[in-house]
Motif scaffolding. Sequence first.
Motif, PDB file in Angstrom:
ATOM      1  N   GLN A  99       0.850  -1.182   0.000  1.00 38.37           N
ATOM      2  CA  GLN A  99       0.000   0.000   0.000  1.00 38.37           C
ATOM      3  C   GLN A  99       0.891   1.239   0.000  1.00 38.37           C
ATOM      4  N   ASN A 100       0.527   2.229  -0.796  1.00 33.82           N
ATOM      5  CA  ASN A 100       1.376   3.402  -0.977  1.00 33.82           C
ATOM      6  C   ASN A 100       1.129   4.434   0.127  1.00 33.82           C
ATOM      7  N   ASP A 101       1.525   4.067   1.347  1.00 35.12           N
ATOM      8  CA  ASP A 101       1.388   4.975   2.491  1.00 35.12           C
ATOM      9  C   ASP A 101       2.342   4.525   3.587  1.00 35.12           C
ATOM     10  N   ASP A 102       2.221   5.125   4.772  1.00 34.03           N
ATOM     11  CA  ASP A 102       3.123   4.791   5.869  1.00 34.03           C
ATOM     12  C   ASP A 102       3.023   3.323   6.260  1.00 34.03           C
ATOM     13  N   TYR A 103       1.818   2.765   6.186  1.00 34.22           N
ATOM     14  CA  TYR A 103       1.628   1.349   6.501  1.00 34.22           C
ATOM     15  C   TYR A 103       2.475   0.474   5.583  1.00 34.22           C
ATOM     16  N   GLY A 104       2.332   0.669   4.276  1.00 31.68           N
ATOM     17  CA  GLY A 104       3.079  -0.139   3.321  1.00 31.68           C
ATOM     18  C   GLY A 104       4.575   0.068   3.426  1.00 31.68           C
ATOM     19  N   ARG A 105       4.995   1.314   3.630  1.00 29.97           N
ATOM     20  CA  ARG A 105       6.430   1.601   3.722  1.00 29.97           C
ATOM     21  C   ARG A 105       7.059   0.982   4.964  1.00 29.97           C
ATOM     22  N   ALA A 106       6.325   0.944   6.071  1.00 38.03           N
ATOM     23  CA  ALA A 106       6.859   0.322   7.287  1.00 38.03           C
ATOM     24  C   ALA A 106       7.144  -1.158   7.052  1.00 38.03           C
ATOM     25  N   TYR A 107       6.221  -1.841   6.369  1.00 35.35           N
ATOM     26  CA  TYR A 107       6.423  -3.257   6.045  1.00 35.35           C
ATOM     27  C   TYR A 107       7.625  -3.444   5.131  1.00 35.35           C
ATOM     28  N   HIS A 148      20.325 -14.961   1.483  1.00 32.96           N
ATOM     29  CA  HIS A 148      20.353 -15.449   0.100  1.00 32.96           C
ATOM     30  C   HIS A 148      19.108 -15.044  -0.681  1.00 32.96           C
ATOM     31  N   VAL A 149      18.127 -14.401  -0.004  1.00 31.75           N
ATOM     32  CA  VAL A 149      16.872 -14.026  -0.654  1.00 31.75           C
ATOM     33  C   VAL A 149      16.960 -12.587  -1.157  1.00 31.75           C
ATOM     34  N   LYS A 150      16.623 -12.379  -2.416  1.00 29.86           N
ATOM     35  CA  LYS A 150      16.726 -11.069  -3.037  1.00 29.86           C
ATOM     36  C   LYS A 150      15.346 -10.546  -3.458  1.00 29.86           C
ATOM     37  N   VAL A 151      15.103  -9.265  -3.214  1.00 28.98           N
ATOM     38  CA  VAL A 151      13.887  -8.616  -3.693  1.00 28.98           C
ATOM     39  C   VAL A 151      14.094  -8.260  -5.163  1.00 28.98           C
ATOM     40  N   VAL A 152      13.275  -8.824  -6.041  1.00 25.66           N
ATOM     41  CA  VAL A 152      13.477  -8.642  -7.485  1.00 25.66           C
ATOM     42  C   VAL A 152      12.511  -7.638  -8.113  1.00 25.66           C
ATOM     43  N   ALA A 153      11.430  -7.286  -7.400  1.00 26.89           N
ATOM     44  CA  ALA A 153      10.488  -6.306  -7.950  1.00 26.89           C
ATOM     45  C   ALA A 153       9.630  -5.744  -6.830  1.00 26.89           C
ATOM     46  N   LYS A 154       9.257  -4.460  -6.957  1.00 27.86           N
ATOM     47  CA  LYS A 154       8.400  -3.807  -5.971  1.00 27.86           C
ATOM     48  C   LYS A 154       7.347  -2.979  -6.707  1.00 27.86           C
ATOM     49  N   ARG A 155       6.113  -3.118  -6.279  1.00 25.98           N
ATOM     50  CA  ARG A 155       5.030  -2.317  -6.828  1.00 25.98           C
ATOM     51  C   ARG A 155       4.170  -1.804  -5.665  1.00 25.98           C
ATOM     52  N   THR A 156       3.514  -0.661  -5.887  1.00 29.19           N
ATOM     53  CA  THR A 156       2.621  -0.098  -4.874  1.00 29.19           C
ATOM     54  C   THR A 156       1.241   0.138  -5.472  1.00 29.19           C
ATOM     55  N   TYR A 157       0.274   0.384  -4.614  1.00 28.54           N
ATOM     56  CA  TYR A 157      -1.072   0.755  -5.054  1.00 28.54           C
ATOM     57  C   TYR A 157      -1.633   1.782  -4.083  1.00 28.54           C
ATOM     58  N   ASP A 158      -2.561   2.591  -4.556  1.00 29.94           N
ATOM     59  CA  ASP A 158      -3.265   3.551  -3.707  1.00 29.94           C
ATOM     60  C   ASP A 158      -4.576   2.938  -3.235  1.00 29.94           C
ATOM     61  N   VAL A 159      -4.979   3.281  -2.023  1.00 24.88           N
ATOM     62  CA  VAL A 159      -6.189   2.701  -1.438  1.00 24.88           C
ATOM     63  C   VAL A 159      -7.408   2.951  -2.322  1.00 24.88           C
TER      64      VAL A 159
END
Length: 444
Positions: free
Chosen positions: A207-215, A227-238
């Motif tokens: 979620q594109n807010d403080d909640y999502g950013r904290a996670y 050994h685990v890599k983040v390969v993609a990140k997407r957000t959404y608005d409520v």
Amino acid sequence: MIRPSLRLTSALLCALSLTLTASCSGARYRSTTDDGARTGPGSVSTAQCDSYQPTAGVSDKDITLGTTLPVTGPLAAAGTIRYGLQAYFDYINAEHGGVKGHRVRLLVRDDAYDPARAATNVGELTGHSNVFALVSPVGTANVLAFRDDLEQQCIPNLLVASGAPAFADTAHPWTLTGLPTYSAEAAALAETITASKKVKTVAVLSQNDDYGRAYLDAFQARLAGSHVKVVAKRTYDVTQPTVDTQVTQLAATKADAVLVAALGAKCPQITNGIADTTWRPKVLVGSLCTTRSLMQLMKPAARDALVTTQWYKSPGNKRWASDPAMALYRKKIAQYAPKADPNEDFVLNGWLWGQLTVDLLERAPKLTRADVMSTARAASLKTDTMLDGVSFRTGPDDASPLESLQPVQYTASGFSPIDAATGKLLPNGETKLVSFEGTSGKTK
């Protein structure tokens, strides 16, 4: 008056009765510290307050509390917290004489999860209605909209229904979270995949807010060096009607796992969207995604292998069918909140926060705002609706009261606890908590 708890004394009294009599199952709950001792108050200053009113909201007969939450709107499921709160206060009032001879009154206002409405509601509650304290208001942005005003007036803002790190901050002594921080939960979820050799890549939809950013921040911090890599990140608005585009983009990565940092109706929308693709990642979700009302909207394929965390006795878990604390909860919800679904986690959360609120009021030397808040800032409590090993602890330098979590994995038919260190399912009845201070953690 003794309430059923996990203390040995109460357990022995029930055992001596040979069967679970009304004197045990209907007795009033009292939380305890780990050694059974009562907590004492810390020290919360009122020197910075614009106008400190120590006993506002307290009369000879009543103590009036208030809350603002989404009774309507896209996150209305969280608004059912009010049923659990009200039921526990009604139970205490009707069957145990209230708190220190005062009836606990709760004023509820609907903000539809809109920060502006939440701020207006709180202005009315603390102004015209003159409540003693806020209890379990819902939502990060909503609470941030009025937190500083409450701080300046020295009005307790207790057991906030948000795990945002902003509410686990000693710099704001009049605000206290009622949830494990989202940072701790995200770190616990990260633990479950770093233990797996099968998971090497992970995608994130937040979620594109403080909640999502904290996670996202805590999740990435916990994965750093693994050994685990983040390969993609997407957000959404409520306010977005769908998240189909983001799900399609992440599915194209074929990542081994996906973190879904979402709330409300977006949770089943996202998990169902993933299930409708050919992508079959391990799906990690926050615990606010796995309440009964949201899980019922998920397809069986979307629930299968879903991983989350728990810290309380989820009413949807058959494991607690004969648990005395949950039996009392169900009985009193049916009696005092007949419109509520007792299997809804948010309702149980409200009941649990009602337990903690009453305990804090009772333990305060006097029913003043400073005494109650000071007590809340130096507490070591345990409710009978929390998982074994989980407690509510605060101190002068610790504003994060819930720091133990149990990772669990759902299937289409139920869920099982996970050993985060190995990633393996635990036998029914066993738990292995992950305990955190901030976002660093270790398995207990």
